[in-house]
Enzyme design. Structure first.
Site, mmCIF file in Angstrom:
data_model
loop_
_atom_site.group_PDB
_atom_site.id
_atom_site.type_symbol
_atom_site.label_atom_id
_atom_site.label_comp_id
_atom_site.label_asym_id
_atom_site.label_seq_id
_atom_site.Cartn_x
_atom_site.Cartn_y
_atom_site.Cartn_z
ATOM 1 N N THR A 70 -12.619 31.833 0.483
ATOM 2 C CA THR A 70 -13.254 32.129 -0.793
ATOM 3 C C THR A 70 -12.538 31.351 -1.866
ATOM 4 O O THR A 70 -11.828 31.880 -2.682
ATOM 5 C CB THR A 70 -13.280 33.614 -1.150
ATOM 6 O OG1 THR A 70 -14.124 33.760 -2.273
ATOM 7 C CG2 THR A 70 -11.978 34.206 -1.497
ATOM 8 N N ASN A 74 -7.878 45.066 -3.109
ATOM 9 C CA ASN A 74 -9.106 45.042 -2.315
ATOM 10 C C ASN A 74 -9.673 46.420 -2.028
ATOM 11 O O ASN A 74 -10.801 46.551 -1.554
ATOM 12 C CB ASN A 74 -8.846 44.279 -1.010
ATOM 13 C CG ASN A 74 -8.797 42.786 -1.252
ATOM 14 O OD1 ASN A 74 -9.812 42.138 -1.425
ATOM 15 N ND2 ASN A 74 -7.587 42.250 -1.300
#
EC number: 2.3.1.35
Length: 409
Positions: free
Chosen positions: A192, A404
């Site tokens: 990412t 996260n």
């Protein structure tokens, strides 16, 4: 001599401008979320993309627009990945390029698009539409435009990532620069992460593509933060030829110099991404030497930097070299465990902790001092042949889970 210059930005090469604004994709008015890079002339362009089977709509559109190997602008949004949104995602990615092309008065196919952020949430295209006039109006060749663009592509990044290189080809000054983002969902074979490279060199489309792929394979494809390969990552490069060098059409000295510069820049940016991993406090650089092949060395090195146990040990400054041997052992590469040496190194020194696959008497206090630094090298000697590879990662901290655990909020 190739030297990285942190003061150079994507607007440093001749003919490039950039901008970044807050358009409303992110809740905070203080966070920019829409960026633009623009070349005064159409540029030879190409890209490298994630190998994840689930791909963001912007990748599909960008690939289509690069069929002719040309581009003049890249529009990028953060705050939303525009991925897993079906036809709606493709429609909005295409609309981003159309709106941008109209505002810039250029061809739609000459606009590339990239997105980063949360997956599976419909993109607020109205916010982008309303923001594009300001985005285009703010285009600047000054460093401020580049900094704003860099800020606008950040998600969980804690620092901006820009740098460049200048060198001479055929008596002409050539500038090469990049801006990148990436902090989580980072794993070899792209991640990412987004990287946008600008250069004023004149080079054939075929050789530009070859150079980009070769440099990416030893840079962005050799980093890992958490083992998750993302859906939206890409590296795009635009070469507009305004340095006025003789166009590079063969693999001569000029090409080799360009490749060296591009590789150096991409490795530098890759290390910046790895060091800025979500929650990370340390950069890990793992070099495996004297392996049977480069592929073996790379696989072995990746196995170490992606090991959660190794990453946790580095976070705790624990010289637990057994975890490194364990990671080598499940890499599916054939080697002799009884030949392996392992050392740790940093600015505080270097220490051998494993020799011929077995423990050695080493100073635990010295090892701790070495591992307390923010850049740690793991040096592994396989004692088999002569191939070598280096990969990069980061430590695994409590903050990674915190970040996260509530990413969408």
């Amino acid at each position: 001599m190739i030297k990285i210059d942190e003061n150079l930005t994507v607007t440093s090469p001749a003919g490039f401008k950039a901008s970044g604004i807050h358009c409303g994709l992110k809740k905070s008015l203080l966070k920019k979320d829409l960026a633009l890079i623009y070349s005064d002339v159409v540029a030879t362009s190409c890209g490298v993309y994630t190998k994840n089977k689930v791909k963001g709509a912007p990748l599909t559109v960008t690939k289509q627009h690069l069929i002719n190997k040309k581009a003049q602008a890249i529009i990028i949004n953060s705050g939303n990945a525009n991925t897993c949104n079906g036809d709606d995602g493709l429609s909005k990615a295409n609309k981003m390029t159309r709106l941008c092309a109209k505002a810039l008065n250029i061809k739609n196919d000459d606009v590339l698009v990239a997105s980063t952020g949360v997956i599976g949430v419909p993109l607020n295209i109205d916010a982008i539409k309303d923001g594009i006039p300001q985005l285009v109006g703010n285009l600047s060749e000054d460093i401020e435009g580049a900094k704003n663009a860099s800020m606008a592509i950040m998600t969980t990044d804690t620092i901006q990532k820009q740098a460049g290189i200048t060198f001479e080809i055929s008596g002409k000054k050539v500038t090469l620069a990049a801006m990148a983002k990436g902090s989580g969902m980072i794993h070899p074979n792209m991640a990412t992460m987004l990287s946008f490279i600008t250069t004023d060199i004149s080079i054939s489309p075929t050789l530009l593509k070859e150079a980009l792929k070769e440099s990416v394979n030893v840079s962005y494809n050799r980093i890992s933060v958490d083992g998750d390969s993302s859906t939206n990552d890409m590296v795009l490069i635009m070469a507009n030829g305004l340095a006025s060098n003789e166009t590079i059409t063969e693999k001569n000295n000029d090409y080799n110099l360009f490749l060296e510069a591009l590789t150096s820049l991409n490795i530098y940016m890759s290390k910046k991404i790895a060091k800025d991993g979500e929650g990370a406090t340390k950069l890990i650089e793992c070099t495996v030497k004297n392996a049977n092949s480069i592929d073996d060395a790379e696989t072995l090195s990746k196995s170490v930097v992606t090991s959660s146990l190794v990453k946790a040990a580095i976070f705790g400054s624990d010289a637990n070299w057994g975890r490194i041997l364990c990671a080598l052992g499940y890499s599916n590469v054939d080697f002799d465990p009884e030949k392996v040496d392992v050392s740790f190194a940093s600015t505080a020194g270097e220490i051998l902790v494993c020799q011929n696959g077995a423990s050695v008497n080493f100073d635990e206090a010295k090892a701790k001092e070495i591992l307390l630094q923010d850049e740690i090298k793991i040096l592994i000697d396989m004692k088999l042949a002569s191939s070598e590879a280096t990969t990069w990662g980061c430590d695994l901290t409590y903050d990674y889970v915190r970040i996260n655990g509530d990413y969408r909020s």
